[in-house]
Design an enzyme around this catalytic site. Structure first.
Site, mmCIF file in Angstrom:
data_model
loop_
_atom_site.group_PDB
_atom_site.id
_atom_site.type_symbol
_atom_site.label_atom_id
_atom_site.label_comp_id
_atom_site.label_asym_id
_atom_site.label_seq_id
_atom_site.Cartn_x
_atom_site.Cartn_y
_atom_site.Cartn_z
ATOM 1 N N ARG A 9 -2.941 -2.490 17.551
ATOM 2 C CA ARG A 9 -3.801 -1.892 16.523
ATOM 3 C C ARG A 9 -5.218 -2.461 16.590
ATOM 4 O O ARG A 9 -6.191 -1.718 16.509
ATOM 5 C CB ARG A 9 -3.193 -2.069 15.133
ATOM 6 C CG ARG A 9 -1.958 -1.188 14.959
ATOM 7 C CD ARG A 9 -1.327 -1.337 13.600
ATOM 8 N NE ARG A 9 -0.934 -2.725 13.407
ATOM 9 C CZ ARG A 9 -0.827 -3.318 12.230
ATOM 10 N NH1 ARG A 9 -1.093 -2.660 11.123
ATOM 11 N NH2 ARG A 9 -0.442 -4.567 12.135
ATOM 12 N N ASN A 19 1.414 1.422 12.403
ATOM 13 C CA ASN A 19 2.733 1.217 13.004
ATOM 14 C C ASN A 19 3.728 2.194 12.388
ATOM 15 O O ASN A 19 3.777 2.363 11.174
ATOM 16 C CB ASN A 19 3.232 -0.210 12.753
ATOM 17 C CG ASN A 19 2.572 -1.233 13.650
ATOM 18 O OD1 ASN A 19 2.005 -0.908 14.676
ATOM 19 N ND2 ASN A 19 2.635 -2.490 13.247
#
Length: 92
Positions: free
Chosen positions: A23, A41
Protein backbone atom coordinates in the site's frame (compact mmCIF):
# COMPACT_ATOMS: atom_id res chain seq x y z
CA UNK A 1 -12.94 9.74 -22.38
CA UNK A 2 -10.29 12.02 -23.79
CA UNK A 3 -6.62 11.53 -23.00
CA UNK A 4 -6.27 14.64 -20.81
CA UNK A 5 -9.38 14.17 -18.71
CA UNK A 6 -9.35 12.73 -15.21
CA UNK A 7 -10.60 9.14 -14.99
CA UNK A 8 -10.93 6.57 -12.22
CA UNK A 9 -9.17 3.23 -12.19
CA UNK A 10 -10.25 0.41 -9.93
CA UNK A 11 -7.23 -1.89 -9.80
CA UNK A 12 -7.19 -5.32 -8.15
CA UNK A 13 -3.68 -6.59 -7.43
CA UNK A 14 -3.35 -10.21 -6.38
CA UNK A 15 -0.47 -12.35 -5.19
CA UNK A 16 1.70 -11.78 -2.10
CA UNK A 17 0.70 -8.13 -1.72
CA UNK A 18 -0.31 -7.81 1.93
CA UNK A 19 2.20 -7.40 4.74
CA UNK A 20 4.99 -6.42 2.32
CA UNK A 21 4.56 -2.62 2.13
CA UNK A 22 2.45 -2.74 -1.01
CA UNK A 23 0.00 0.00 0.00
CA UNK A 24 2.82 2.42 0.80
CA UNK A 25 4.52 1.47 -2.48
CA UNK A 26 1.27 2.20 -4.35
CA UNK A 27 0.82 5.59 -2.65
CA UNK A 28 4.44 6.59 -3.39
CA UNK A 29 4.17 5.53 -7.04
CA UNK A 30 0.87 7.40 -7.42
CA UNK A 31 2.42 10.54 -5.97
CA UNK A 32 5.30 10.35 -8.49
CA UNK A 33 2.78 10.23 -11.36
CA UNK A 34 0.44 12.90 -9.97
CA UNK A 35 -2.36 10.43 -9.27
CA UNK A 36 -4.70 10.36 -6.26
CA UNK A 37 -4.67 6.88 -4.78
CA UNK A 38 -6.33 4.87 -2.02
CA UNK A 39 -4.99 1.30 -1.64
CA UNK A 40 -7.20 -1.01 0.43
CA UNK A 41 -6.43 -4.52 1.70
CA UNK A 42 -9.16 -6.98 0.79
CA UNK A 43 -10.13 -10.03 2.86
CA UNK A 44 -9.04 -12.41 0.09
CA UNK A 45 -5.41 -11.20 0.33
CA UNK A 46 -5.58 -8.90 -2.69
CA UNK A 47 -5.24 -5.12 -2.69
CA UNK A 48 -7.80 -2.81 -4.28
CA UNK A 49 -6.21 0.41 -5.53
CA UNK A 50 -8.68 3.19 -6.24
CA UNK A 51 -6.92 5.86 -8.29
CA UNK A 52 -7.88 8.97 -10.20
CA UNK A 53 -5.82 10.98 -12.64
CA UNK A 54 -4.99 11.30 -16.32
CA UNK A 55 -5.30 8.00 -18.20
CA UNK A 56 -1.60 8.08 -19.17
CA UNK A 57 -0.56 8.56 -15.53
CA UNK A 58 -2.83 5.71 -14.43
CA UNK A 59 -1.25 3.43 -17.03
CA UNK A 60 2.20 4.29 -15.60
CA UNK A 61 0.90 3.54 -12.10
CA UNK A 62 -0.44 0.16 -13.25
CA UNK A 63 2.96 -0.68 -14.74
CA UNK A 64 4.58 0.06 -11.36
CA UNK A 65 1.96 -1.97 -9.49
CA UNK A 66 2.81 -4.98 -11.67
CA UNK A 67 6.38 -4.77 -10.30
CA UNK A 68 5.47 -4.16 -6.65
CA UNK A 69 7.88 -3.59 -3.78
CA UNK A 70 10.84 -5.85 -3.07
CA UNK A 71 9.11 -8.49 -0.94
CA UNK A 72 5.86 -8.61 -2.92
CA UNK A 73 5.04 -11.17 -5.58
CA UNK A 74 2.41 -9.78 -7.92
CA UNK A 75 0.52 -12.50 -9.74
CA UNK A 76 -2.17 -10.47 -11.48
CA UNK A 77 -3.29 -6.88 -11.98
CA UNK A 78 -6.82 -6.23 -13.24
CA UNK A 79 -7.79 -2.61 -13.95
CA UNK A 80 -11.19 -1.18 -14.82
CA UNK A 81 -11.50 2.43 -15.96
CA UNK A 82 -14.56 4.50 -15.08
CA UNK A 83 -15.72 8.07 -14.83
CA UNK A 84 -13.89 9.97 -12.08
CA UNK A 85 -15.80 10.67 -8.88
CA UNK A 86 -13.36 13.30 -7.59
CA UNK A 87 -12.68 11.34 -4.41
CA UNK A 88 -10.66 8.10 -4.21
CA UNK A 89 -12.07 7.51 -0.72
CA UNK A 90 -15.59 7.23 -2.16
CA UNK A 91 -16.15 3.48 -2.48
CA UNK A 92 -19.28 3.77 -4.69
Amino acid sequence: MTSGETVRAEIIVSGRVQGVGFRRFARNAAERFGVDCNPINLRNGSVLVLAEGRREALELLITELRKGPTFAHVEDVDATFKEALGNVYDLS
